[in-house]
Write an enzyme that holds these catalytic residues in place. Structure first.
Site, PDB file in Angstrom:
ATOM      1  N   THR A 163      33.325  -3.370  44.793  1.00 39.06           N
ATOM      2  CA  THR A 163      32.925  -3.678  43.422  1.00 39.06           C
ATOM      3  C   THR A 163      34.074  -4.400  42.735  1.00 39.06           C
ATOM      4  OG1 THR A 163      31.531  -1.718  43.347  1.00 39.06           O
ATOM      5  CG2 THR A 163      32.105  -2.728  41.250  1.00 39.06           C
ATOM      6  N   ASN A 302      25.434  -0.149  37.570  1.00 39.44           N
ATOM      7  CA  ASN A 302      26.103   1.130  37.353  1.00 39.44           C
ATOM      8  C   ASN A 302      26.240   1.459  35.870  1.00 39.44           C
ATOM      9  OD1 ASN A 302      26.363   1.916  39.988  1.00 39.44           O
ATOM     10  ND2 ASN A 302      28.443   1.168  40.233  1.00 39.44           N
ATOM     11  N   CYS A 354      32.443   5.366  40.830  1.00 35.50           N
ATOM     12  CA  CYS A 354      31.892   4.090  40.361  1.00 35.50           C
ATOM     13  C   CYS A 354      31.575   4.022  38.877  1.00 35.50           C
ATOM     14  CB  CYS A 354      30.636   3.755  41.163  1.00 35.50           C
ATOM     15  SG  CYS A 354      30.949   3.412  42.900  1.00 35.50           S
ATOM     16  N   PHE A 355      30.834   5.003  38.365  1.00 36.55           N
ATOM     17  CA  PHE A 355      30.278   4.843  37.023  1.00 36.55           C
ATOM     18  C   PHE A 355      31.358   4.590  35.969  1.00 36.55           C
ATOM     19  CE2 PHE A 355      25.905   7.112  37.538  1.00 36.55           C
ATOM     20  CZ  PHE A 355      25.518   6.102  38.386  1.00 36.55           C
TER      21      PHE A 355
END
Length: 545
Positions: A163, A302, A354-355
């Site tokens: 990402t 996300n 991730c978030f």
């Protein structure tokens, strides 16, 4: 000459590949060998994605090699004790390891032999310098790219799997262009082999990407491109994995995004990667788009998911005050087909790698491009997530008569969600540290997270001067029953199925009274617990019974 299966039929729709029998496509037919795929980074994304790819591709068609600088991690992938836990992953790795799936520390050979390289290294939030606390740390990306440039002796497709912020592909391209080696009878020898290969070369600056396959004479890789410049085509292929269901997410994806520059070279590279995925992904689910759109799509996805969680969590606080039931509200709203039920489960807060990272990255990008209102909008998601955790802890303190010093609090679950042993940004870390600051004694049980990992998370998130004191007041247990013995309260931090199956009457009998349960995941039968004798508190509920 370029393989017809990779050409664009200029007489028809530009995006239609000449290959009506996609399932019968064979790299080996055109290369006289298997396609070599390399993943740089053997972490969660690289390890899982590479394993499933090797599993779904024919053994004699595609060889997948995963490389990482962490020797211990590679040794773990080559053992019976994998470094990550995902349902179904162990069986897949054991089925394909040493057949068409290899884990190695030998970067040089893996990169040198590769036709396609996936960059799947970490991009954590920066801890210092410009953008600290929001921007992504791209140093691991840059190191990987420099390694590719230094080792490569033939053209390759480079795929962003990590990402990354928008326009990262520009930086990758700049590094590769500045460091690439022209193949003019180079004397360097990196384990030279006589193999056929894919050579992505440009005969002139305005030519199309010339996809050449060597003939059956098996000419040497260095000699074959004597007068050709190395060319790297960069694609964005973001992952959309949910920990705990990652294997199924890769086997049966909602979509596979392949972003590239909309040049003839970029489109051809997209088609090659599309052919690789076509071994198991239906054609209609392989979506080709612009490079910058693919990069931003991952951050956006996300951010939108995190937004749903923070939205329902904000309402859970209101429910606790006025007596509404957040689960009933989630159910009612989820029945609306425009909204849907997913990610509307109130909880102590979201976690994972991730978030938070991706939302903060979006905040940083918005500020960078001088969009402060946009940045503030997305930043509120993080603010609400922290508020939900803080409110949960304050309620524990309040219900335990405003003092928890020397009281024993049992924590059920330490991973950020069930079916994973990943603890990154786990709400349990915040809850445990907050309780420790108030003087509590903590007993923790998680079916997958090790004691070593728990202690590492504590030391990474507390002041060093407090570490020894905190660790002395933590006990990691081997079962729910051991953890709850002589405890004042149980706090549910992870929604493991196991926690719904234990004998709570037995647990109640061995707890100190009054015995409390704080359900931070809304997984328990609260009425039954109340009948047993527990004082029950839950996210987004105000009980009358």
């Amino acid at each position: 000459m370029i393989c017809d299966s990779f050409l664009i039929n200029e007489n028809k729709n530009e995006n239609q590949i000449i290959n009506n029998e996609l399932n019968k496509f064979s790299f080996k037919k055109y290369l006289n060998r298997a396609l070599n795929v390399c993943y740089i980074g053997a972490g969660y994304v690289g390890g899982t994605s590479s394993s499933v790819m090797a599993y779904k591709c024919p053994i004699d068609e595609v060889i997948v090699t995963v490389c990482d600088v962490d020797i211990e991690k590679i040794n773990s992938w080559n053992s019976d004790n994998l470094p990550i836990y995902e349902p179904g992953l162990e069986e897949i790795v054991k089925d394909r390891r040493e057949k068409n799936l290899f884990f190695t520390n030998d970067f040089d050979r893996a990169i040198y032999s590769a036709d396609i390289i996936f960059i799947s290294v970490g991009t954590p939030t920066k801890k210092r310098g410009i953008g600290a606390g929001q921007a992504a740390e791209l140093s691991f990306i840059e190191k990987a790219v420099r390694k590719i440039a230094n080792i490569s002796r033939n053209s390759k497709i480079i795929v962003e799997k990590s990402t990354v912020p928008c326009k990262t592909a520009e930086h990758i391209r700049a590094i590769l262009t500045a460091n690439q080696i022209r193949n003019n009878n180079s004397k360097e020898n990196i384990n030279k082999k006589e193999i056929n290969y894919i050579s992505l070369s440009r005969s002139s600056s305005n030519s199309t990407l010339n996809e050449e396959f060597s003939n059956s004479e098996n000419q040497n890789i260095l000699d074959n491109t004597e007068n050709a410049s190395i060319h790297f085509e960069i694609l964005s292929n973001p992952e959309f994995l949910s920990e705990g269901t990652a294997v199924n997410d890769i086997l049966y994806p909602d979509r596979v995004l392949i972003g590239g520059l909309q040049t003839k070279e970029g489109i051809e590279a997209q088609n090659i990667l599309s052919q690789l995925y076509s071994y198991w992904v239906p054609e209609e689910k392989i979506i080709k788009m612009g490079l910058w759109s693919a990069e931003l799509s991952k951050l956006t996805a996300n951010a939108l998911l995190a937004q749903r969680i923070s939205s329902i969590n904000s309402l859970s606080a209101l429910c606790e005050e006025i007596g509404s039931d957040i689960q009933e509200i989630s159910y009612a709203c989820g029945l609306d087909t425009r909204i849907g039920p997913k990610f509307l489960n109130a909880s102590v807060g979201f976690g994972g790698s991730c978030f938070k990272k991706d939302v903060l990255n979006l905040v940083y990008l918005s500020n960078y491009y001088k969009l402060p209102e946009v940045a503030e909008y997305w930043n509120q998601i993080i603010t609400m997530n922290e508020y939900r955790k803080s409110r949960f802890v304050k309620n524990i303190f309040k219900k335990l008569f405003n003092t928890i010093s020397d009281k024993t609090i049992t924590i059920f679950g330490f991973s950020f969600k069930k079916n994973t042993k990943d603890t990154r940004e786990s709400p349990a870390i915040t809850v445990v540290l907050s309780l420790l600051r108030e003087g509590a004694l903590i007993k923790i049980y998680d079916p997958k997270v090790s004691e070593k990992q728990i202690k590492n998370d504590i030391i990474e998130n507390c002041d060093i001067q407090n570490y020894n004191d905190y660790i002395s007041r933590i006990k990691v247990c081997s079962s729910c029953y051991e953890a709850a013995d002589c405890s004042n309260a149980i706090v549910i931090c992870t929604e493991w199925d196991e926690f719904t199956l234990v004998n709570y009457r037995r647990i109640y009998n061995f707890m100190l009274k009054p015995a409390f349960i704080f359900d931070g995941r809304l997984i328990l039968n609260h009425k039954e617990l109340k009948e047993i004798g527990f004082f029950v508190e839950a996210i987004g509920k105000k009980f009358d019974f």
